[in-house]
Scaffold this active site. Sequence first.
Site, short mmCIF file in Angstrom:
data_model
loop_
_atom_site.label_atom_id
_atom_site.label_comp_id
_atom_site.label_asym_id
_atom_site.label_seq_id
_atom_site.Cartn_x
_atom_site.Cartn_y
_atom_site.Cartn_z
N PHE A 60 0.81 -1.22 0.00
CA PHE A 60 0.00 0.00 0.00
C PHE A 60 0.84 1.27 0.00
O PHE A 60 0.39 2.33 -0.44
CB PHE A 60 -0.96 0.00 1.20
CG PHE A 60 -0.36 0.39 2.52
CD1 PHE A 60 -0.52 1.68 3.02
CD2 PHE A 60 0.34 -0.52 3.30
CE1 PHE A 60 0.00 2.05 4.24
CE2 PHE A 60 0.86 -0.16 4.52
CZ PHE A 60 0.70 1.13 5.00
N LYS A 61 2.09 1.17 0.45
CA LYS A 61 2.94 2.36 0.49
C LYS A 61 3.18 2.94 -0.91
O LYS A 61 3.44 4.13 -1.06
CB LYS A 61 4.28 2.02 1.14
CG LYS A 61 4.21 1.33 2.50
CD LYS A 61 3.66 2.23 3.58
CE LYS A 61 3.53 1.52 4.91
NZ LYS A 61 4.79 1.25 5.58
#
Length: 462
Positions: free
Chosen positions: A109-110
């Site tokens: 998700f980063k």
Amino acid sequence: MRYQSTRGGVSGISFKDAVLMGLADDGGLLLPETIPSLSEGDIDALSRLAYPELAFQIISLYAGDLPSAALKTLIERSYGTFTHPDITPVVHEDGVYILELFHGPTLAFKDVALQFLGNLFEYLLIERNQKMNILGATSGDTGSAAIAGIRGKKNINIFILHPQGKTSPIQELQMTTVTDPNVFNLAVEGTFDDAQAIVKEIFGDVAFKNQYALGAVNSINWARVLAQVVYYFYAFGRVQRLTGCREVDFSVPTGNFGDIFAGYIARRMGLPIRRLILATNENNILARFVRHGDYSLGTVVSTPSPSMDIQIASNFERYLFYLLDEDGAAVTQAMADFRTHGRLHFSDTQQAKVREDFLALSVDGEQTLATIRAFHELTSYVLDPHTAVGVRAGRDLAGGECPVVCLATAHPAKFGDAVRRAIGRDPQRPPSLEGIEDKPKRCENIPADTQAVRDYLIQNAC
């Protein structure tokens, strides 16, 4: 839109300056001076947009000094690297909606925030004819995503500290096999909290920070949080259209409080989130805070979900600012008390307010593996261990009155050992991981010592 520090010593700065400052010069974290409030009609209109246009509309509310044409170009370039046309698709499996945030270059998700931030940094530095040295600490995913966002960019070097031997093998390889000359990997002989403390101490030396043009790429940087706000709006719109429900619950696996804080900002903007469910593993300082008002240091333990093996949550100070009625002096005192005593105390009124904002659950390693196993048996869908923590918490705490969206924070292939223990086989590898063990590597071991890291920066800064 202007920005202020949680500690009251910095205020009235622009979005561009906030991005480049990273950690505020008074040691606090930057926040917008006001949070935009959206009407039901505004939210309905946003919910129908494709992801890039939605990102443009949300980020524009906070980045008034960034030209619209430039922002659109940055967004298009950033999300053009994702492998799914929806960027963050929503899938429905066994009664829960899974927001897949792992279709970026490093499968976590980063990437959603760091692809944008890397391009934004390059744009601002070229515009100002400046250079920057990014310094960050990672428990796993932030490092590889930050490196992917910065590698090869003009006017930037990046230095990432990770705890030696305490990330997953794939997470480590995604960092150490990037050999671009502007990328420096440092394996710290300690925990993530040790690495993070070194980064914060170095940033706290304002003269050194300015001399070496240090910038922050982890969730210290407001732009990271802002980019993550977008996918809460996106998921709400997709689920609302599928179900007709006006409210949703979000279950968020989190160790550093950044991902769920983005949801908190979305809620303050008016997004109809009924519950924000904070899901964590045995390193449960955040769950203890929500459930019992107990924000006290514990010992970091290794778990199947290593990105949450954290005891000091970087973004907690941002929420503390709102909990303490936006009183910078009170936040400064609270953080000083925490450094001295390793704990914070909260009144009954404050604890009640926290429980209005969040529910929380700590999910241990055996429960995590059992959730992966059971979910796979029912659906053939493979959860990574962090997402499994979120699924377990969401099922246990959501009331059932409205849909539950669980944030899938990483591809299961990044945590093959845990998945293998749960379902008896390795998860399928996406093409980006094929042959990664055979690639050249570059990394230096370094003691968990602030001066050693400072010396390394001095020698290698651009």
